[in-house]
Design a protein around this motif. Structure first.
Motif, PDB file in Angstrom:
ATOM      1  N   PRO A 143       0.817  -1.220   0.000  1.00  9.21           N
ATOM      2  CA  PRO A 143       0.000   0.000   0.000  1.00  9.21           C
ATOM      3  C   PRO A 143       0.849   1.268   0.000  1.00  9.21           C
ATOM      4  N   ASP A 144       1.924   1.269   0.781  1.00 11.49           N
ATOM      5  CA  ASP A 144       2.718   2.495   0.852  1.00 11.49           C
ATOM      6  C   ASP A 144       3.344   2.815  -0.504  1.00 11.49           C
ATOM      7  N   SER A 145       3.909   1.807  -1.143  1.00 10.18           N
ATOM      8  CA  SER A 145       4.564   2.060  -2.437  1.00 10.18           C
ATOM      9  C   SER A 145       3.536   2.499  -3.475  1.00 10.18           C
ATOM     10  N   TYR A 146       2.385   1.888  -3.428  1.00 11.83           N
ATOM     11  CA  TYR A 146       1.308   2.225  -4.363  1.00 11.83           C
ATOM     12  C   TYR A 146       0.893   3.689  -4.192  1.00 11.83           C
ATOM     13  N   LEU A 147       0.722   4.122  -2.928  1.00 11.99           N
ATOM     14  CA  LEU A 147       0.309   5.513  -2.685  1.00 11.99           C
ATOM     15  C   LEU A 147       1.402   6.482  -3.119  1.00 11.99           C
ATOM     16  N   GLN A 148       2.640   6.081  -2.902  1.00 11.23           N
ATOM     17  CA  GLN A 148       3.752   6.919  -3.351  1.00 11.23           C
ATOM     18  C   GLN A 148       3.725   7.082  -4.879  1.00 11.23           C
ATOM     19  N   MET A 149       3.402   5.991  -5.555  1.00  8.40           N
ATOM     20  CA  MET A 149       3.359   6.074  -7.021  1.00  8.40           C
ATOM     21  C   MET A 149       2.178   6.924  -7.487  1.00  8.40           C
ATOM     22  N   ALA A 150       1.105   6.925  -6.697  1.00 12.77           N
ATOM     23  CA  ALA A 150      -0.022   7.816  -7.035  1.00 12.77           C
ATOM     24  C   ALA A 150       0.447   9.272  -6.984  1.00 12.77           C
ATOM     25  N   MET A 151       1.297   9.594  -5.989  1.00 16.03           N
ATOM     26  CA  MET A 151       1.792  10.982  -5.872  1.00 16.03           C
ATOM     27  C   MET A 151       2.711  11.317  -7.041  1.00 16.03           C
ATOM     28  N   GLN A 152       3.546  10.359  -7.434  1.00  9.45           N
ATOM     29  CA  GLN A 152       4.422  10.577  -8.589  1.00  9.45           C
ATOM     30  C   GLN A 152       3.595  10.874  -9.834  1.00  9.45           C
ATOM     31  N   TYR A 153       2.591  10.057 -10.035  1.00  6.46           N
ATOM     32  CA  TYR A 153       1.722  10.206 -11.209  1.00  6.46           C
ATOM     33  C   TYR A 153       0.974  11.541 -11.155  1.00  6.46           C
TER      34      TYR A 153
END
Ligand code: COA
Length: 646
Positions: A449-459
């Motif tokens: 979940p943490d990595s996924y949310l981080q990638m949402a911020m990148q996107y």
């Protein structure tokens, strides 16, 4: 030359520190209190050493191998360089690796044999105590508790009393080493930060502040900007019960019906050197010295705030979140509750008349996680409606602390009010609950979940700016003695490919999914390394400080665009997880950046985003919308790709 002056010489100034720090640690060489007390002839009964840790026998923070760090560094700079620039950076890195880097590495390794944690003291000083911008907005996070609706002043005071009693119970657990040792997998985490939450205060000094650790039996209460000493134990040595605390708080409120003309607390929101000057002026008067010491030695501050209008009709949940975040970060400015604070204190509990509750914490002694655990403890205590059996037969009346304010200090207070109002106007906040899914959904797709949310911020960032954003995430290095954080560099070649794939209307869902999976896996891989102390940033900082300390010229890689751009953290983020429906919030690290603090829960995520109004390119409202959109898009990709098998 002393380290201090060398660090200054090196221009490790505020901007530089911001890049390094993200969200921010602590060991203290010595307690300032005894020399301070003797200088000013004020009696105090504080501890004179740093809070002792129960011996945990934790491993020492490693010094990564030079080549490993540099290889990793090269990967993380790629998104910010064109081919020619990247070739130059590679050459510089090679020269560094085969040249002065080796010398710095061996000096750093030597330091690591001499210190339990080679970084701890450096970090405390460079990331916090030498940082000169105000702690407000630039360093101290707020933490918003779940909302309450108070129907009367007694409701507010009762809630405040419960908060204090819960905090005292929690402190007793800390003092008796009863807080369960946190684990990361099989590794126990360093618990020493817990001992630094209560009784700690930052004291302003020119160039480098100091921390003061105390144990005492009183708290500071601020109401209408008037400051009071409240004993939580009676003359008989027994702790007060809820009703007794409420009665005392009522006396505080009744005796301070209108705002103080010269609110001293607002000075703590100033630039640190400015506040240090005011502090010296104040300290010329014995009465002021006593009042300052009284606040500094108290266990915590309780801010009984005026109403900020949280339940006004036009406010929905997210508007309430945002208003509460502002109150916990800066108090809404001088005319609102911004002067009803003592920002140097590690913990200030905020209980507003209209149900905004939370805390502000001064970051230097501890990370957010122990504060989030404290928050859950308090919320549980209150929700379970616990009561205390014991009571004191002789509670003491509150004592208002007196300050003599000369003309110079009065002028400084006026300036501080103006400055705080400017910070308030410049900080755009947009906090929201994303309630369409949370950790469970992400886990069900076998992703972190943490990595996924981080990638949402990148996107989200890429979708707004069309360029990769250097991105800081805090990873706890508490598996090591005295460990605090390492930076996860969330922007990677994989995160950029993912953002581009998402924005490519022609890309098939399967391709988007594959790009997401690769980006999440790369982030998780970096996270695991950072948690073990094998990130890029702390090692590079250690090598730079080693150069400064040994009078060695700072190597060129530190001024190369690869380093500068990859460390200009336009997205400053931190997961601070608490079970309750609260969240932490803070300001961006750089002028053209965003802050994103988030509390991922099973079925929703609370986000606090921020940007600076003064910067034309950024907007917290647009970023917040982009983030929510990114999360929706990613969900669609997950569901669609699985369904369609395209
Ligand atoms: N499939 C299914 N589940 C997975 C998964 C996968 N591929 N990867 C992870 N998960 C699960 C984990 O097992 C964990 O489960 P739990 O909720 O039952 O414990 C959960 O998802 C969350 O894991 P993840 O999202 O990967 O990371 P994390 O919660 O461990 O957080 C950090 C990662 C870096 C944020 C954390 O380790 C950390 O350092 N936190 C402190 C940050 C900090 O210092 N903040 C304060 C600064 S002021």
């Amino acid at each position: 030359m002393s380290i201090n002056s060398q660090v200054r010489k090196s221009n490790l100034e505020n901007e530089d520190i911001k890049m390094l720090r993200g969200l921010r640690l602590g060991s203290l060489k010595s307690c300032i209190l005894e020399p301070y007390a003797s200088t000013y002839n004020v009696k105090c009964n504080y501890t004179s050493t740093k809070p002792s840790n129960k011996v945990q026998n934790l491993p020492r923070l490693p010094v990564p191998k030079l080549g490993d760090t540099l290889n990793k560094f090269l990967v993380t700079v790629q998104p910010f360089l064109n081919d020619t620039e990247f070739a130059t950076t590679k050459t510089l890195v090679k020269e560094f690796e085969n040249g002065v880097g080796q010398k710095l590495q061996s000096l750093l390794e030597k330091r690591a044999t001499q210190h339990e944690n080679w970084l701890e003291e450096w970090w405390l000083n460079t990331a916090y105590l030498e940082y000169r911008d105000p702690v407000v907005v630039f360093s101290s996070p707020g933490l918003v508790f779940p909302f309450r609706k108070f129907n009367s002043q007694i409701d507010q005071l009762t809630y405040a009393a419960k908060t204090l009693l819960a905090a005292l119970d929690y402190k007793a657990l800390i003092d008796n080493d009863k807080i369960p040792v946190e684990m990361m997998g099989k590794n126990p985490l360093d618990m020493s930060q817990y001992k630094k939450i209560f009784g700690t205060c930052r004291i302003p000094f020119e160039k480098r502040d100091k921390l003061s650790f105390n144990d005492s039996k009183h708290i500071t209460v601020i109401h209408n900007n008037h400051i009071f000493h409240i004993d939580l134990w009676g003359n008989d040595g027994k702790r007060l019960n809820e009703d007794q605390i409420v009665q005392i708080l009522k006396k505080v409120v009744d005796s301070s019906p209108s705002p103080a003309t010269d609110p001293i607390g607002i000075l703590t929101s100033e630039n640190r050197d400015t506040w240090a000057k005011a502090y010296q002026l104040l300290s010329k008067e014995q009465v002021n010295r006593e009042s300052l010491l009284d606040v500094e030695t108290s266990l915590a501050v309780l801010c009984l705030d005026g109403a900020a209008g949280v339940w006004q009709r036009d406010r929905d949940r997210d508007a309430r979140f945002t208003l509460a975040a502002a109150q916990t970060i800066h108090g809404g400015g001088a005319a609102s509750n911004g002067a009803n604070r003592w920002f140097d204190k590690t913990v200030q509990f905020i209980v507003g008349a209209d149900g905004i509750t939370g805390l502000t914490y001064e970051h230097s002694p501890a990370e957010g996680q122990p504060i989030a655990v404290l928050t859950d403890f308090i919320i549980n205590y209150i929700d379970q409606n616990k009561t205390t059996e014991s009571s004191s037969s002789s509670p003491k009346d509150p004592v208002q602390l007196k300050f003599i304010v000369n003309n110079d200090v009065a002028d400084m207070i006026k300036t501080a009010k103006n400055n705080l109002d400017k910070f308030v106007a410049n900080l755009e906040l947009d906090c929201f609950k994303f309630d369409e899914y949370g950790k469970n959904f992400i886990k069900s797709h076998k992703m972190s979940p943490d990595s996924y949310l981080q990638m949402a911020m990148q996107y989200a960032f890429y979708s707004l700016h069309g360029t990769p954003g250097a991105h800081y995430e805090s990873a706890a290095t508490r598996m090591y003695a005295g460990g605090r954080t390492e930076t996860i560099r969330s922007c990677s070649p994989e995160s950029v490919s993912f953002a581009r794939a998402m924005l490519d209307a022609a890309a098939a869902p399967r391709r988007k999914l594959a790009a997401l999976q690769r980006a999440v896996a790369a982030h998780k891989d970096y996270t695991v390394q950072a948690l073990q102390g094998f990130g890029v940033d702390r090692h590079l900082l250690g090598l730079k400080l080693t150069a400064i300390e040994n009078g060695i010229e700072i190597p060129k890689i530190y001024s190369d665009p690869g380093y500068v751009r990859s460390a200009h953290m336009r997205i400053s983020t931190s997961q601070v997880a608490c079970k309750c429906d609260g969240f932490m919030c803070y300001g961006p690290l750089v002028g053209d950046g965003y802050a994103t603090c988030y509390n991922p829960r099973d079925d929703d995520v609370n986000f606090a985003t921020a940007a600076f109004a003064a910067h034309r390119d950024t907007s917290s409202a647009r970023y917040r919308a982009a983030l929510a959109r990114a999360l929706r898009d990613m969900r669609r990709v997950l569901l669609h790709a699985v369904d369609s098998k395209l």
